[in-house]
Design an enzyme around this catalytic site. Structure first.
Site, PDB file in Angstrom:
ATOM      1  N   ARG A  95      33.111  34.573  44.317  1.00 22.39           N
ATOM      2  CA  ARG A  95      33.294  35.802  43.539  1.00 22.39           C
ATOM      3  C   ARG A  95      33.314  35.508  42.043  1.00 22.39           C
ATOM      4  O   ARG A  95      32.786  36.279  41.249  1.00 22.39           O
ATOM      5  CB  ARG A  95      34.581  36.504  43.978  1.00 22.39           C
ATOM      6  CG  ARG A  95      34.751  37.875  43.356  1.00 22.39           C
ATOM      7  CD  ARG A  95      35.869  38.648  44.009  1.00 22.39           C
ATOM      8  NE  ARG A  95      37.180  38.038  43.792  1.00 22.39           N
ATOM      9  CZ  ARG A  95      38.311  38.516  44.292  1.00 22.39           C
ATOM     10  NH1 ARG A  95      38.289  39.593  45.071  1.00 22.39           N
ATOM     11  NH2 ARG A  95      39.466  37.924  44.055  1.00 22.39           N
ATOM     12  N   LYS A 197      35.877  40.645  38.694  1.00 19.48           N
ATOM     13  CA  LYS A 197      37.234  40.565  38.146  1.00 19.48           C
ATOM     14  C   LYS A 197      37.181  40.265  36.651  1.00 19.48           C
ATOM     15  O   LYS A 197      37.692  39.254  36.155  1.00 19.48           O
ATOM     16  CB  LYS A 197      38.069  39.532  38.900  1.00 19.48           C
ATOM     17  CG  LYS A 197      38.495  40.023  40.263  1.00 19.48           C
ATOM     18  CD  LYS A 197      39.523  39.123  40.930  1.00 19.48           C
ATOM     19  CE  LYS A 197      40.899  39.245  40.363  1.00 19.48           C
ATOM     20  NZ  LYS A 197      41.536  40.534  40.700  1.00 19.48           N
ATOM     21  N   GLU A 233      39.273  52.888  44.586  1.00 19.96           N
ATOM     22  CA  GLU A 233      40.165  51.726  44.578  1.00 19.96           C
ATOM     23  C   GLU A 233      41.474  52.081  43.890  1.00 19.96           C
ATOM     24  O   GLU A 233      41.532  52.953  43.033  1.00 19.96           O
ATOM     25  CB  GLU A 233      39.469  50.579  43.833  1.00 19.96           C
ATOM     26  CG  GLU A 233      40.142  49.233  43.945  1.00 19.96           C
ATOM     27  CD  GLU A 233      39.273  48.111  43.374  1.00 19.96           C
ATOM     28  OE1 GLU A 233      39.831  47.061  43.036  1.00 19.96           O
ATOM     29  OE2 GLU A 233      38.042  48.297  43.268  1.00 19.96           O
TER      30      GLU A 233
END
Length: 350
Positions: A95, A197, A233
Site C-alpha cells: 500500500r 494514506k 468511509e
C-alpha cells in the site's frame, strides 16, 4: 508514566516498567527508530536503527511545502506465550508503494519494508505491552525530504519508522461507536488521494470530527462527493454493513482506503460461510442494516450501535451472538496468537 528497570546487573537487558492497566493513546517515546534515505537512482540502502529523537529537515523539503508524504499504521502483538508478532506487514508495504507511485516518491521494496519493521520492533521489544494489555503501535513514514523550490516532487525520500505502546482503546464490541453521517462535506473526491494514506487526507476532517464529538458522537461517516448518497468511509477506518448473512463494504475505487483489516475481513467472512461483497451502499441501505462495524488498525473491528443522518437516529444490533462479534473474535485470535494462523498472515519477531 514509564521507568526503566534492571535486574541488578548493568549488562542485563533493561525493560520498561509501566502501569500497563493505565495505558492509553498518549505519546510514549520508545528507544529506537529506523531511518533510510533514497539514493539518487531511486533505490534505498544503508538503513539503520538510531536512537529515537527529533530529526532535522530542510525548510525547502517537499513534505513541508507541498505535503508530499505518506504514513502507515501497524501493530506488534504479544501472544500468551510471550512471543511477539505482526500482522500482514507485506500488505502495508504494498500500500505504501501504491501511495508512493501516486505522489511520485521513491519507496522501499517490500522486503526492505518488512525487514525494517522487524528491526524496529525487535529493538523496542521491551515496550510491547503484555498480552491483552495493549499493543506496540508501529508508524512507518515516507516523505519528500529533498529540497525543492518550485512545485515538484522531492529529489530524495526518507523512510522512517517509530513505535509507541498503546492501549486497546477500541476493544471490539465492548466499546460501540456512534456515528454522525455527514450529508454535505465529503472526505475524498474522485481523482484525489482518498485511496492512499496521504498525510494531507486527515487534517481536513479534524474540524467536523471535533464538532461531531462535541455533540456526543464517536466519529463521522462521510458520503460520496458526487451524489452525496453513497456511504464511503469513516474519518480513519472502513465501514461494513451486515444484512442477514450478507456482509457488504464500499468498493475502494480511488476514494476509499484499501485497509489491510478490511481485506482480511472480506476473506474471513467468506471462509466463515457468509456472503461478502464490495458494492456501493446508499445511505438508505446503510440505515436499514442489521449490524454495522468499522475496521482499521486502530479500531480493529468495532461495532456501531447507532448512526444519525439528517436528525434521524437508527440503532443497530451489537454484543453477543452477532456477526460482528464472530469476526472480531476470529481476527483478534489470529493477531494475538490465540488461534493458529494457517494463512501466512502472521510474522514472528525472533
Amino acid at each position: 508514566m514509564a521507568t526503566l528497570a534492571t535486574n541488578g546487573d548493568e549488562n542485563e537487558e533493561r525493560h520498561a516498567t509501566m502501569d500497563w492497566e493505565q495505558l492509553s493513546y498518549a505519546v510514549i517515546p520508545t528507544d529506537y527508530m529506523y531511518v533510510m534515505k533514497s539514493n539518487p537512482d531511486g533505490t534505498f540502502s544503508d538503513g539503520a536503527l538510531v536512537p529515537f529523537g527529533t530529526i532535522e529537515i530542510n525548510p525547502h523539503s517537499s513534505v513541508l511545502n507541498y505535503g508530499q508524504g505518506l504514513f502507515e499504521g501497524m501493530k506488534a502483538y504479544k501472544t500468551p506465550t510471550g512471543e511477539v508478532q505482526i500482522f500482514r506487514p507485506e500488505e502495508n508495504a504494498i500500500r505504501m508503494q501504491m501511495g508512493a507511485e501516486r505522489l511520485l516518491m521513491a519507496s522501499p521494496t517490500v522486503d526492505q519494508y518488512v525487514d525494517a519493521v522487524k528491526q524496529v520492533v525487535r529493538a523496542n521489544m521491551r515496550w510491547v505491552p503484555p498480552h491483552g494489555k495493549g499493543t506496540l503501535y508501529i508508524r512507518p513514514l515516507l516523505f519528500g525530504s529533498g529540497s525543492v523550490m518550485g512545485i515538484a516532487p522531492a529529489p530524495q525520500t526518507t523512510f522512517l519508522i517509530f513505535t509507541n505502546p498503546i492501549a486497546n482503546a477500541y476493544k471490539g464490541t465492548s466499546t460501540s461507536l456512534t456515528l454522525l453521517v455527514h450529508h454535505s462535506l465529503p472526505r475524498a473526491f474522485p481523482g484525489g488521494t482518498g485511496g492512499i494514506k496521504n498525510i494531507s487526507n486527515y487534517s481536513p476532517v479534524f474540524q467536523v470530527g471535533k464538532e461531531a464529538k462535541a455533540k456526543g458522537f464517536s466519529d463521522v461517516l462521510f458520503l460520496d462527493a458526487v451524489e452525496h448518497k453513497y456511504v464511503e468511509e469513516v474519518s480513519s477506518c472502513n465501514v461494513f454493513i451486515v444484512k442477514g448473512d450478507k456482509i457488504s463494504t464500499s468498493p475502494t475505487a480511488g476514494t476509499i482506503l484499501p485497509g489491510v483489516t478490511r481485506k482480511s475481513i472480506l476473506q474471513l467472512a467468506l471462509e466463515l460461510g457468509y456472503q461478502a461483497e464490495e458494492i456501493r451502499i446508499s445511505v438508505d441501505e446503510f440505515l436499514e442494516a442489521d449490524e454495522v462495524f468499522c475496521t482499521g488498525t486502530a479500531v480493529g473491528i468495532s461495532d456501531v450501535c447507532s448512526a444519525t443522518y439528517m436528525d434521524k437516529k437508527v440503532e443497530f444490533k451489537t454484543g453477543e451472538n452477532t456477526v460482528t462479534r464472530k469476526l472480531f473474535e476470529t481476527i483478534r485470535g489470529i493477531q494475538n496468537g490465540l488461534t493458529e494462523d494457517n494463512r501466512g498472515w502472521v510474522v514472528k519477531i525472533d
